[in-house]
Scaffold this active site. Sequence first.
Site, PDB file in Angstrom:
ATOM      1  N   SER A 146       0.747  -1.192   0.052  1.00 45.39           N
ATOM      2  CA  SER A 146      -0.087   0.033  -0.031  1.00 45.39           C
ATOM      3  C   SER A 146       0.964   1.409   0.030  1.00 45.39           C
ATOM      4  CB  SER A 146      -0.862   0.133   1.026  1.00 45.39           C
ATOM      5  OG  SER A 146      -0.462   0.693   2.313  1.00 45.39           O
ATOM      6  N   SER A 147       0.375   2.500  -0.196  1.00 49.40           N
ATOM      7  CA  SER A 147       0.824   3.730  -0.421  1.00 49.40           C
ATOM      8  C   SER A 147       1.732   3.938   0.956  1.00 49.40           C
ATOM      9  CB  SER A 147      -0.007   4.785  -0.797  1.00 49.40           C
ATOM     10  OG  SER A 147      -0.885   4.998   0.178  1.00 49.40           O
ATOM     11  N   CYS A 148       1.191   3.022   2.311  1.00 49.84           N
ATOM     12  CA  CYS A 148       1.919   3.533   3.521  1.00 49.84           C
ATOM     13  C   CYS A 148       3.483   3.335   3.481  1.00 49.84           C
ATOM     14  CB  CYS A 148       1.173   3.066   4.597  1.00 49.84           C
ATOM     15  SG  CYS A 148       1.348   1.420   4.847  1.00 49.84           S
ATOM     16  N   TYR A 199       3.364  -1.763   9.964  1.00 50.01           N
ATOM     17  CA  TYR A 199       2.494  -2.419   8.896  1.00 50.01           C
ATOM     18  C   TYR A 199       3.495  -1.951   7.849  1.00 50.01           C
ATOM     19  CZ  TYR A 199      -1.140  -3.196   5.359  1.00 50.01           C
ATOM     20  OH  TYR A 199      -1.728  -4.114   4.587  1.00 50.01           O
ATOM     21  N   HIS A 227     -12.475   2.606   6.666  1.00 49.23           N
ATOM     22  CA  HIS A 227     -11.994   3.762   6.189  1.00 49.23           C
ATOM     23  C   HIS A 227     -12.929   4.963   5.655  1.00 49.23           C
ATOM     24  CE1 HIS A 227      -8.770   0.618   4.662  1.00 49.23           C
ATOM     25  NE2 HIS A 227      -8.265   1.476   5.566  1.00 49.23           N
ATOM     26  N   LYS A 245       5.470  -4.323   4.854  1.00 52.06           N
ATOM     27  CA  LYS A 245       5.279  -4.281   3.333  1.00 52.06           C
ATOM     28  C   LYS A 245       6.716  -4.028   2.712  1.00 52.06           C
ATOM     29  CE  LYS A 245       0.785  -5.416   3.059  1.00 52.06           C
ATOM     30  NZ  LYS A 245       0.656  -6.319   2.275  1.00 52.06           N
TER      31      LYS A 245
HETATM   32  N1  LIG Z   1      -8.223  -1.879   1.311  1.00 53.16           N
HETATM   33  C1  LIG Z   1      -7.507  -0.803   1.075  1.00 53.16           C
HETATM   34  O1  LIG Z   1      -7.943   0.254   1.017  1.00 53.16           O
HETATM   35  C2  LIG Z   1      -6.203  -1.177   0.423  1.00 53.16           C
HETATM   36  C3  LIG Z   1      -5.464  -0.221  -0.079  1.00 53.16           C
HETATM   37  C4  LIG Z   1      -4.265  -0.547  -0.550  1.00 53.16           C
HETATM   38  C5  LIG Z   1      -3.529  -1.773  -0.431  1.00 53.16           C
HETATM   39  N2  LIG Z   1      -4.517  -2.725   0.240  1.00 53.16           N
HETATM   40  C6  LIG Z   1      -3.703  -4.055   0.402  1.00 53.16           C
HETATM   41  O2  LIG Z   1      -4.543  -5.091  -0.242  1.00 53.16           O
HETATM   42  C7  LIG Z   1      -4.237  -6.138   0.263  1.00 53.16           C
HETATM   43  C8  LIG Z   1      -5.717  -6.934   0.687  1.00 53.16           C
HETATM   44  O3  LIG Z   1      -6.407  -5.772   1.403  1.00 53.16           O
HETATM   45  P1  LIG Z   1      -7.686  -5.937   1.721  1.00 53.16           P
HETATM   46  O4  LIG Z   1      -8.459  -4.601   1.719  1.00 53.16           O
HETATM   47  O5  LIG Z   1      -8.433  -6.952   0.738  1.00 53.16           O
HETATM   48  O6  LIG Z   1      -7.967  -6.749   3.329  1.00 53.16           O
HETATM   49  P2  LIG Z   1      -9.369  -7.751   3.703  1.00 53.16           P
HETATM   50  O7  LIG Z   1     -10.297  -7.544   3.012  1.00 53.16           O
HETATM   51  O8  LIG Z   1      -8.961  -7.457   5.187  1.00 53.16           O
HETATM   52  O9  LIG Z   1      -8.564  -9.381   3.361  1.00 53.16           O
HETATM   53  C9  LIG Z   1      -7.281  -9.757   3.963  1.00 53.16           C
HETATM   54  C10 LIG Z   1      -7.460 -11.191   3.583  1.00 53.16           C
HETATM   55  O10 LIG Z   1      -6.185 -11.789   4.150  1.00 53.16           O
HETATM   56  C11 LIG Z   1      -6.509 -12.977   4.803  1.00 53.16           C
HETATM   57  N3  LIG Z   1      -5.776 -13.297   6.045  1.00 53.16           N
HETATM   58  C12 LIG Z   1      -5.389 -12.480   6.891  1.00 53.16           C
HETATM   59  N4  LIG Z   1      -4.667 -13.034   7.727  1.00 53.16           N
HETATM   60  C13 LIG Z   1      -4.360 -14.389   7.176  1.00 53.16           C
HETATM   61  C14 LIG Z   1      -3.544 -15.577   7.686  1.00 53.16           C
HETATM   62  N5  LIG Z   1      -3.044 -15.418   8.887  1.00 53.16           N
HETATM   63  N6  LIG Z   1      -3.812 -16.547   7.067  1.00 53.16           N
HETATM   64  C15 LIG Z   1      -4.565 -16.676   6.001  1.00 53.16           C
HETATM   65  N7  LIG Z   1      -5.148 -15.523   5.358  1.00 53.16           N
HETATM   66  C16 LIG Z   1      -5.197 -14.515   6.214  1.00 53.16           C
HETATM   67  C17 LIG Z   1      -7.931 -12.959   5.062  1.00 53.16           C
HETATM   68  O11 LIG Z   1      -8.434 -14.297   4.992  1.00 53.16           O
HETATM   69  P3  LIG Z   1     -10.065 -14.669   5.776  1.00 53.16           P
HETATM   70  O12 LIG Z   1     -10.829 -13.899   5.120  1.00 53.16           O
HETATM   71  O13 LIG Z   1      -9.957 -16.105   5.439  1.00 53.16           O
HETATM   72  O14 LIG Z   1      -9.528 -14.543   7.251  1.00 53.16           O
HETATM   73  C18 LIG Z   1      -8.550 -11.932   4.146  1.00 53.16           C
HETATM   74  O15 LIG Z   1      -9.198 -12.772   3.208  1.00 53.16           O
HETATM   75  C19 LIG Z   1      -3.405  -5.865   1.617  1.00 53.16           C
HETATM   76  O16 LIG Z   1      -1.937  -6.120   1.340  1.00 53.16           O
HETATM   77  C20 LIG Z   1      -3.453  -4.557   1.676  1.00 53.16           C
HETATM   78  O17 LIG Z   1      -2.314  -3.648   2.155  1.00 53.16           O
HETATM   79  C21 LIG Z   1      -5.640  -2.387   0.427  1.00 53.16           C
END
Ligand SMILES: NC(=O)c1ccc[n+]([C@@H]2O[C@H](COP(=O)([O-])OP(=O)(O)OC[C@H]3O[C@@H](n4cnc5c(N)ncnc54)[C@H](OP(=O)(O)O)[C@@H]3O)[C@@H](O)[C@H]2O)c1
Length: 318
Positions: A109-111, A138, A181, A142
């Site tokens: 992510s951008s952080c 975090y 968010h 990353k």
């Molecule tokens: N959301 C944003 O605005 C945003 C912005 C920039 C970057 N990102 C990046 O995109 C990526 C995904 O983000 P997201 O928003 O999709 O997050 P999310 O909706 O919270 O999903 C995270 C996923 O990770 C899995 N997970 C977490 N811990 C785990 C573990 N110990 N073992 C197996 N699986 C695990 C979870 O699985 P379960 O559901 O099965 O528990 C969940 O499906 C991250 O790297 C984040 O930094 C997100």
Amino acid sequence: MISKDSYIYIAGHRGMVGSAVWRALQNEGYTNLIGKTSAELDLRNQKAVNDFIVNEKPDIIIDAAAKVGGILANNDFPYQFLMENMQIQNNLIQAAHENNIEKFIFLGSSCIYPKLAPQPLKEEYLLTAPLEPTNEWYAIAKISGVKLCQAIRSQFGKDFVSLMPTNLYGPFDNFDLKSSHVLPAMLRKFHEAKENNNAAVTLWGSGKPMREFLHVDDMAQAVLFAVNNVLPDYLYNVGTGTDITINELATTIQNSVGHTGEIVWDKTKPDGTPRKLMNSDKLNKLGWKATYSLEDGINKTYSWFIENQNNIKKINLK
Ligand SMILES: NC(=O)c1ccc[n+]([C@@H]2O[C@H](COP(=O)([O-])OP(=O)(O)OC[C@H]3O[C@@H](n4cnc5c(N)ncnc54)[C@H](OP(=O)(O)O)[C@@H]3O)[C@@H](O)[C@H]2O)c1
């Protein structure tokens, strides 16, 4: 060689990003997909991850799994944010490397960029100044993932690449007001105000900070682009290239929801960084571009919210 039959493992396939990537791959004709919930495969467990990769031998791994959370969670659980994120990505990256997985796509992510880096943020600003202290745990995890993929790429010539999205929104976002968010929180607040006939909606801060928002389906198209092509560099920003004030965001959401009352800004609450915009020229020049306007993206997200609101509690408690 990557083909429509390539076997693709999406780590975190139930998350907002992972589920969007799954949909995008399926729509493109990639049908040989695999995902595991955290209950089925805990990615913090090195042996379990290695056994899974040895048994399944996917052609491509997309790492959309992470322990994510806001400032409060980062502040209260620095050890977990640093350790668990490093465990998840290290286990996947090591297993991918040792089992000669053809392609690895790492999402951050951008952080990862310094707090006071010039805006819009370019990839080359990585590690040029101190991070934002509230989410450095975090961010450090990353950054180590980006660097591991870069090291494997340069030392072994493998197609390991990192994509850094800006703020994302869309289906399967977190709409829980305590941990969400800004965009999904506003969407829910305006919706509830409309339902309850509340004239005024109070929002945090001055409304003046500027932020960039990307629909998660556009992000998924960037991942698809990285699946379909061998990208020439190790790190790419993924954003729209334009930002808006939080006030403009609020008005856009208010119009989409159909709330007609007043917006009250609670200026006793913090604004955060004045501006956060990514420069995504590097990926744009290769051929990926965001397609959603913010209005369309918010309208579509609001429709999803209406259709799924009975399940949203369940989704947020997953
Ligand atoms: N959301 C944003 O605005 C945003 C912005 C920039 C970057 N990102 C990046 O995109 C990526 C995904 O983000 P997201 O928003 O999709 O997050 P999310 O909706 O919270 O999903 C995270 C996923 O990770 C899995 N997970 C977490 N811990 C785990 C573990 N110990 N073992 C197996 N699986 C695990 C979870 O699985 P379960 O559901 O099965 O528990 C969940 O499906 C991250 O790297 C984040 O930094 C997100």
